[in-house]
Scaffold this motif. Sequence first.
Motif, mmCIF file in Angstrom:
data_model
loop_
_atom_site.group_PDB
_atom_site.id
_atom_site.type_symbol
_atom_site.label_atom_id
_atom_site.label_comp_id
_atom_site.label_asym_id
_atom_site.label_seq_id
_atom_site.Cartn_x
_atom_site.Cartn_y
_atom_site.Cartn_z
ATOM 1 N N MET A 173 37.517 -14.598 -4.395
ATOM 2 C CA MET A 173 38.273 -15.397 -5.184
ATOM 3 C C MET A 173 39.534 -14.804 -6.038
ATOM 4 O O MET A 173 40.511 -15.031 -5.999
ATOM 5 N N PRO A 174 39.312 -13.316 -6.163
ATOM 6 C CA PRO A 174 40.487 -12.715 -6.919
ATOM 7 C C PRO A 174 41.595 -12.415 -5.940
ATOM 8 O O PRO A 174 42.701 -12.498 -5.995
ATOM 9 N N ALA A 175 41.181 -12.482 -4.514
ATOM 10 C CA ALA A 175 42.078 -12.188 -3.558
ATOM 11 C C ALA A 175 42.782 -13.678 -3.498
ATOM 12 O O ALA A 175 44.321 -13.703 -3.172
ATOM 13 N N LEU A 176 42.386 -14.779 -3.558
ATOM 14 C CA LEU A 176 42.909 -15.797 -3.444
ATOM 15 C C LEU A 176 43.834 -16.214 -4.612
ATOM 16 O O LEU A 176 45.059 -16.636 -4.277
ATOM 17 N N GLU A 177 43.458 -15.862 -6.007
ATOM 18 C CA GLU A 177 44.053 -15.806 -6.997
ATOM 19 C C GLU A 177 45.675 -15.022 -6.788
ATOM 20 O O GLU A 177 46.673 -15.574 -7.349
ATOM 21 N N ALA A 178 45.286 -13.764 -6.274
ATOM 22 C CA ALA A 178 46.581 -12.945 -6.185
ATOM 23 C C ALA A 178 47.501 -13.612 -5.040
ATOM 24 O O ALA A 178 48.818 -13.522 -5.100
#
Length: 425
Positions: free
Chosen positions: A84-89
Amino acid sequence: MHDIRLIRENPVAFDAALGRRGLEPLSANILALDEKSRAIKTEWQQAQARRNEASKAIGQAIAAKDVATADALKTEVAALKERMPALEAEERSVGELLTALLAAIPNLPASDVPDGADEADNVELSRWGTPRDFDFAPQDHADFGPSLGLDFEGGAALSGARFTALRGQMARLHRALAQFMLDMQTATHGYEEMIVPLLVKDDALFGTGQLPKFAEDLFKTTDGRWLIPTAEVSLTNLVAEQIVPEDRLPLRLTALTPCFRSEAGSAGRDTRGFIRQHQFEKVELVAICKPEDSDAEHERMVAAAEAVLQALNLPYRKMLLCTGDMGFGARKTYDLEVWLPSQATYREISSVSNCGDFQARRMNARTRAEGAKQTMFLHTLNGSGLAVGRTLVAVLENYQQADGSVLIPDALLPYMGGLTKLQPK
């Protein structure tokens, strides 16, 4: 800034409008980034929903003493948390690319703006006044102005080219013009006088469209702020990030300020005289209104600028700018061009633009009718009422006398402390 929803709904019309501005189609690039951004958002939302669902299921599996299922679910939740953090970035990166692309695209022209490549295709709408018949050869202000107090050498010695000092009676005339304009726009045309900061932050210049595209035309300070190129920046941004109640509209604001421009794109133009300076004063007009009122407000504003020229009895013409000559943020622009005898031509002295909701979207400036749930973006307009230095030039040239003196226009006499003409020294 442009409404992404309108581009989604009618990309062909958007590209056609860009074509009128001389630009290649951009909707495909915009919509590709938009689709990618929305796909990433959808994936993130699905991941979040699945993480919540799996986290709940872990507790149920543990309660049922189903260790294998609980362990599998824990592994799945851990993977989702990592993803999820990778998707946000990634979504943030794509969003920044989309915003940058939209921010670099100029406003779309109104339907009644004529097509054209440059100023040669502008349309003359009207003329006012008759150029004076001189019984001598009229001189350029740059030639006779120094004996009246235009100190080009002093200004250049202090600051370099395109800076001028004004002395004595010339300084008094310049001040008289500025005060006359300000008094007319407040007392006669109902604009509220403002004193605004001359230094602004990046967001303000982004809001009115000078940044990021036109940074080279501006002066930046060592602490990261910018000198305003026009009071439009400060005045218009007074409603940034606000929801202005509909019953407060329209807002009509004016300010007399110094303006600072690097003139990066005007190398070699108007190098003599007082027409194109790095520092000059201007009485700026800004209107902020409901969308349905902006066309009428545009006509009202250009009439307010015209009134100054008429009061000074300076011949001028009114031009409707073509698509190729309009400013970045404008959807429709009128230019007022004053007669300069030394050049036997008309030169721009005021530009009055309707920006529609283009600036308001960049500033997130909205309005809401009483009792309404939905907000809508404001419309913003700006214009010169007038540029003081160029008006000074027009007065000098149109009121010059054979002996080198300059008569003071009647409208300015109350501001001149008894002085009726400028005398050469």
